[in-house]
Write a protein that holds these residues in place. Structure first.
Motif, PDB file in Angstrom:
ATOM      1  N   LEU A  79      -9.702 -12.792   8.584  1.00  0.00           N
ATOM      2  CA  LEU A  79      -9.847 -12.241   7.148  1.00  0.00           C
ATOM      3  C   LEU A  79      -9.149 -12.966   6.260  1.00  0.00           C
ATOM      4  O   LEU A  79      -9.618 -13.474   5.015  1.00  0.00           O
ATOM      5  CB  LEU A  79      -9.472 -10.651   6.738  1.00  0.00           C
ATOM      6  CG  LEU A  79      -9.888 -10.182   5.448  1.00  0.00           C
ATOM      7  CD1 LEU A  79     -11.436 -10.254   5.056  1.00  0.00           C
ATOM      8  CD2 LEU A  79      -9.570  -8.793   5.546  1.00  0.00           C
ATOM      9  N   ALA A  82     -11.225 -16.323   5.828  1.00  0.00           N
ATOM     10  CA  ALA A  82     -12.306 -16.281   5.033  1.00  0.00           C
ATOM     11  C   ALA A  82     -11.922 -15.840   3.754  1.00  0.00           C
ATOM     12  O   ALA A  82     -12.926 -16.381   2.910  1.00  0.00           O
ATOM     13  CB  ALA A  82     -13.003 -15.130   5.843  1.00  0.00           C
ATOM     14  N   GLU A  83     -11.128 -15.197   3.397  1.00  0.00           N
ATOM     15  CA  GLU A  83     -10.703 -15.032   1.877  1.00  0.00           C
ATOM     16  C   GLU A  83     -10.399 -16.275   1.292  1.00  0.00           C
ATOM     17  O   GLU A  83     -10.841 -16.572   0.199  1.00  0.00           O
ATOM     18  CB  GLU A  83      -9.803 -13.832   1.675  1.00  0.00           C
ATOM     19  CG  GLU A  83     -10.296 -12.605   1.863  1.00  0.00           C
ATOM     20  CD  GLU A  83      -9.446 -11.419   1.608  1.00  0.00           C
ATOM     21  OE1 GLU A  83      -8.435 -11.642   0.930  1.00  0.00           O
ATOM     22  OE2 GLU A  83     -10.062 -10.251   1.648  1.00  0.00           O
ATOM     23  N   HIS A 127      -6.053 -10.779  -3.207  1.00  0.00           N
ATOM     24  CA  HIS A 127      -5.499 -11.602  -2.115  1.00  0.00           C
ATOM     25  C   HIS A 127      -3.970 -11.685  -1.769  1.00  0.00           C
ATOM     26  O   HIS A 127      -3.679 -11.380  -0.541  1.00  0.00           O
ATOM     27  CB  HIS A 127      -6.342 -12.653  -1.970  1.00  0.00           C
ATOM     28  CG  HIS A 127      -6.195 -13.516  -0.792  1.00  0.00           C
ATOM     29  ND1 HIS A 127      -6.756 -13.312   0.201  1.00  0.00           N
ATOM     30  CD2 HIS A 127      -5.051 -14.736  -0.847  1.00  0.00           C
ATOM     31  CE1 HIS A 127      -6.050 -14.246   1.175  1.00  0.00           C
ATOM     32  NE2 HIS A 127      -5.253 -15.139   0.508  1.00  0.00           N
TER      33      HIS A 127
END
Length: 146
Positions: A79, A82-83, A127
């Motif tokens: 993740l 991907a972020e 994030h």
């Protein structure tokens, strides 16, 4: 950031630099349709295109080269990557929009620029908060494996 310095930086010190850039982007969004000086636009665009993506790649490399996380944390690592990729795409779009403002006293499309600027700084702040937590967990796991 690694782009700017030969000495290794900590995640915290690099995040402080990113947070300062995000504050500049927020200030830019707040002042629209008026634009900051060209030197500020150029600096923000450089960070968006070069320094912040380099920082993200450095984080990924550091985590993977240090033995990587336990299997339970692999989805979090995926993740994180991907972020980074998704945030890089928004950063590139924002940098292009800033380039379109070169030499102008006012933004040609202030609503669009403001929307993308706010999207980026909100995505990045969320994030980084998550990342600071998960990177700390992964680092702890790696230390426990040693």
């Amino acid at each position: 950031m690694q782009l700017e310095a030969d000495a290794p930086a900590t995640l915290e010190s690099e995040h402080d630099l990113v947070k300062a850039v995000l504050a500049q982007i927020e200030d830019l969004a707040d002042m629209l349709p008026t634009l900051p000086p060209q030197v500020t636009l150029d600096a923000i665009a450089l960070y968006l295109r070069e320094a912040i993506p380099a920082h993200c790649r450095q984080e990924e490399t550091m985590l993977l080269e240090s033995g990587g996380p336990k299997v339970e944390l692999l989805p979090a690592m995926a993740l994180l990557q991907a972020e980074h990729a998704a945030n890089d795409a928004v950063a590139a779009e924002l940098a292009d929009m800033l380039d379109d403002c070169a030499g102008l006293p006012k933004a040609p499309a202030p609503e669009a620029l403001g929307l993308v600027a706010r999207q980026y700084f909100m995505l990045m702040r969320r994030h980084m908060a998550w990342e600071e937590f998960i990177v700390a967990e992964i680092s702890k796991e790696i230390a426990d494996q040693s």
